[in-house]
Design a protein around this motif. Structure first.
Motif, mmCIF file in Angstrom:
data_model
loop_
_atom_site.group_PDB
_atom_site.id
_atom_site.type_symbol
_atom_site.label_atom_id
_atom_site.label_comp_id
_atom_site.label_asym_id
_atom_site.label_seq_id
_atom_site.Cartn_x
_atom_site.Cartn_y
_atom_site.Cartn_z
ATOM 1 N N SER A 1 65.560 61.994 61.144
ATOM 2 C CA SER A 1 66.708 63.127 60.645
ATOM 3 C C SER A 1 65.837 64.097 59.811
ATOM 4 N N HIS A 2 64.425 64.201 59.794
ATOM 5 C CA HIS A 2 63.612 64.894 58.968
ATOM 6 C C HIS A 2 62.273 65.335 59.606
ATOM 7 N N VAL A 3 62.417 66.411 60.216
ATOM 8 C CA VAL A 3 60.911 66.710 60.703
ATOM 9 C C VAL A 3 61.081 68.256 60.494
ATOM 10 N N HIS A 4 59.444 68.683 60.589
ATOM 11 C CA HIS A 4 59.018 69.917 60.588
ATOM 12 C C HIS A 4 58.591 70.596 61.584
ATOM 13 N N PRO A 5 59.095 70.848 62.812
ATOM 14 C CA PRO A 5 58.545 71.667 64.112
ATOM 15 C C PRO A 5 58.063 72.997 63.786
ATOM 16 N N VAL A 6 57.272 73.518 64.403
ATOM 17 C CA VAL A 6 56.845 74.963 64.323
ATOM 18 C C VAL A 6 56.938 75.675 65.835
ATOM 19 N N ALA A 7 56.212 75.311 66.513
ATOM 20 C CA ALA A 7 56.080 76.041 68.034
ATOM 21 C C ALA A 7 55.757 75.047 69.019
ATOM 22 N N GLY A 8 57.119 74.763 70.082
ATOM 23 C CA GLY A 8 56.652 73.955 70.955
ATOM 24 C C GLY A 8 56.219 72.484 70.392
ATOM 25 N N ASP A 9 55.424 71.863 71.332
ATOM 26 C CA ASP A 9 54.888 70.707 71.102
ATOM 27 C C ASP A 9 53.680 70.533 70.250
ATOM 28 N N TRP A 10 53.283 71.300 69.293
ATOM 29 C CA TRP A 10 52.163 71.688 68.527
ATOM 30 C C TRP A 10 52.674 71.842 66.907
ATOM 31 N N THR A 11 51.704 71.274 66.087
ATOM 32 C CA THR A 11 52.023 71.645 64.576
ATOM 33 C C THR A 11 50.672 72.312 64.150
ATOM 34 N N PRO A 12 50.656 73.250 63.702
ATOM 35 C CA PRO A 12 49.665 73.880 62.817
ATOM 36 C C PRO A 12 49.106 73.028 61.542
ATOM 37 N N ARG A 13 50.153 72.357 61.054
ATOM 38 C CA ARG A 13 49.724 71.422 59.861
ATOM 39 C C ARG A 13 48.763 70.597 59.946
ATOM 40 N N GLY B 1 63.657 72.195 58.474
ATOM 41 C CA GLY B 1 62.873 73.755 58.143
ATOM 42 C C GLY B 1 61.655 73.786 58.784
ATOM 43 N N GLU B 2 61.510 74.853 59.257
ATOM 44 C CA GLU B 2 60.129 74.992 60.001
ATOM 45 C C GLU B 2 59.115 75.964 59.037
ATOM 46 N N VAL B 3 58.906 74.935 58.118
ATOM 47 C CA VAL B 3 58.136 75.618 56.732
ATOM 48 C C VAL B 3 56.679 75.554 57.176
ATOM 49 N N HIS B 4 56.151 75.131 58.194
ATOM 50 C CA HIS B 4 54.707 75.101 58.410
ATOM 51 C C HIS B 4 54.101 76.405 59.211
ATOM 52 N N MET B 5 55.211 77.013 59.703
ATOM 53 C CA MET B 5 54.779 78.290 60.517
ATOM 54 C C MET B 5 53.745 79.059 59.685
ATOM 55 N N PRO B 6 52.492 79.467 60.213
ATOM 56 C CA PRO B 6 51.685 80.213 59.494
ATOM 57 C C PRO B 6 52.364 81.746 59.345
ATOM 58 N N ALA C 1 57.733 64.514 58.753
ATOM 59 C CA ALA C 1 56.479 65.037 59.161
ATOM 60 C C ALA C 1 56.530 66.014 60.188
ATOM 61 N N PRO C 2 55.641 66.752 60.606
ATOM 62 C CA PRO C 2 54.214 66.728 60.194
ATOM 63 C C PRO C 2 53.958 67.228 58.747
ATOM 64 N N ALA C 3 53.157 66.319 58.196
ATOM 65 C CA ALA C 3 52.946 66.717 56.658
ATOM 66 C C ALA C 3 51.395 66.536 56.448
ATOM 67 N N GLY C 4 51.270 66.590 55.085
ATOM 68 C CA GLY C 4 49.764 66.326 54.715
ATOM 69 C C GLY C 4 49.268 65.073 54.976
ATOM 70 N N SER C 5 50.176 64.130 55.130
ATOM 71 C CA SER C 5 49.719 62.906 55.414
ATOM 72 C C SER C 5 49.316 62.614 56.872
ATOM 73 N N GLY C 6 49.879 63.523 57.660
ATOM 74 C CA GLY C 6 49.709 63.381 59.179
ATOM 75 C C GLY C 6 50.987 63.251 59.846
ATOM 76 N N VAL C 7 50.905 62.726 61.150
ATOM 77 C CA VAL C 7 52.131 62.834 62.084
ATOM 78 C C VAL C 7 52.163 61.160 62.164
ATOM 79 N N GLN C 8 53.477 60.772 62.228
ATOM 80 C CA GLN C 8 53.637 59.150 62.408
ATOM 81 C C GLN C 8 54.771 58.853 63.556
ATOM 82 N N PRO C 9 54.017 58.766 64.757
ATOM 83 C CA PRO C 9 55.031 58.486 65.912
ATOM 84 C C PRO C 9 55.738 57.151 65.810
ATOM 85 N N LEU C 10 55.298 56.243 64.988
ATOM 86 C CA LEU C 10 55.855 55.138 64.693
ATOM 87 C C LEU C 10 56.754 55.049 63.578
#
Length: 398
Positions: A76-88, A110-115, A287-296
């Motif tokens: 219910s809560h992710v922060h995507p940016v562009a395709g399957d890539w995250t600049p975060r 929100g796509e908040v990590h967009m440079p 996620a993605p966040a400062g603590s990383g990406v958590q697939p599980l």
């Protein structure tokens, strides 16, 4: 980078047979008495005993070999940016990796990590419409990403929300990540969003990224959003008395996230249970966040809440499926006729001391994923990320 997954090119019929356990995703009836599921052209058309459902003409047959079938998990809560890539985290294929954790649907907060993320009204609307259009077209690994969630700013007027809705935007980014941080302004704009069918979420707790700030109970309750984003903090949670005040002071969704305070998540869960309102509990990773990406991350939240929150595992899975689907008005998340044929097939991890998958989750173990299915199409088989399952499903000849 994971690209758009192939879609069915013609009529399709999926049969999943020899199912040991079906988790419905619905709190009122979390376990179904059935061993077979049939889906045609991406939608569930039959659930029952093998002898009682129409399995003729299947284009794909999956022998579950006694494993558990659940609705595909929803983050219910992710922060995507562009395709399957995250600049975060400068990481590719993170969405595909989530699919290997059983997540088949994601909701952008929100796509908040967009440079260089634009803060002016024209720019933020353009970016939201772009994200909505891009992820409507692109489905990494087949995962459904509901994106295009603008972070509101004080200069916005009602017509901006009308324009966004007309363009297909259905979500607001976390209120509080932009310039709007006070209750009265937030409430006005949330009202405009709701008028045009746009669902809202609010940041809760201490600041998470530069530009965000503390959002306490008074702002949360006055804003009146549809979902209380990461009520257990993202990452820093509010004091317990404020969390209880929020739970008791509104009927909004109570979102518990992996990238939050685990003790506060358990406190919120206990409070919701005392209020007999477990239907309000939904799960995300933030996620993605400062603590990383958590697939599980979603599986870990299910296991955490079941094992330490004393919630039956079949109920905890509802937090990650049916509760979110109903709150977010999605056509997935529940195993019932007419819903999207999105499934995760699991079993207890090898060498778990438990006898069943549900017992293993209640002991705190993660299940092993043997297959994911989206819109009736097999997307992955044995997960590369979970512990290996004791039993795995198999695609068999007709």
């Amino acid at each position: 980078m994971a690209h758009d997954a192939p879609q069915a090119t013609g009529p399709s019929k999926l049969v999943i047979r020899n199912i040991g356990l079906i988790l419905s995703g619905a709190l009122e009836r979390p376990i179904l008495d059935a061993d077979t599921i049939v889906a045609e052209n991406g939608k569930i058309t039959g659930i029952g005993r093998f002898k009682d459902v129409d399995t003729e003409g299947a284009s794909t047959i999956v022998d579950a070999h006694g494993t558990t079938v659940a609705p595909g998990l929803i983050d219910s809560h992710v922060h995507p940016v562009a395709g399957d890539w995250t600049p975060r985290q400068n990481q590719s294929n993170w969405i595909d990796s989530y699919l290997h954790g059983g997540v088949t649907t994601m909701i952008s907060a929100g796509e908040v990590h967009m440079p260089g993320r634009p803060r002016d009204v024209v720019g933020l609307k353009a970016m939201a419409i772009f994200a909505q259009r891009a992820f409507w077209t692109l489905r990494p690994g087949g995962v459904k990403v509901h994106a295009g969630a603008p972070v509101i700013e004080c200069e916005m007027v009602e017509d901006d929300f009308k324009e966004l809705a007309a363009a297909g935007v259905k979500l607001l980014g976390e209120v509080g990540l932009g310039g709007v941080k006070d209750g009265p302004t937030a409430r006005k704009m949330v009202g405009w969003a709701r008028k045009y069918g746009i669902q809202s979420t609010i940041h809760t707790g201490g600041p998470s990224i530069p530009g965000s700030g503390l959002i306490d109970k008074d702002v949360v309750l006055e804003a009146g959003t549809d979902v209380i984003g990461h009520i257990n903090g993202g990452h820093t949670a509010l004091p317990d008395d404020q969390i209880r005040c929020i739970c008791e002071g509104c009927k909004a969704g109570l979102e518990l996230v992996h990238n939050g305070n685990e003790r506060s998540a358990l406190f919120t869960l206990r409070t919701a249970r005392e209020m007999n309102e477990l239907n309000r509990v939904i799960l995300g990773t933030d996620a993605p966040a400062g603590s990383g990406v958590q697939p599980l991350g979603i599986l870990r939240m299910v296991s955490l809440l079941s094992s330490l929150g004393d919630v039956p595992a079949e109920i905890a899975f509802c937090f990650a499926t049916g509760n979110t689907a109903r709150m977010r008005e999605l056509d997935c998340g529940l195993i019932e006729v007419g819903r999207a044929a999105d499934f995760v097939i699991m079993d207890k991890a090898q060498h778990s001391p438990a006898k069943t998958l549900l017992d293993s989750v209640q002991l705190g173990d993660l299940p092993g994923i043997g297959m994911t299915i989206i819109d009736g199409i097999v997307r992955t088989q044995r997960s590369r990320n979970t512990p290996p399952a004791t039993k795995i499903p198999e695609i068999v000849a007709k």
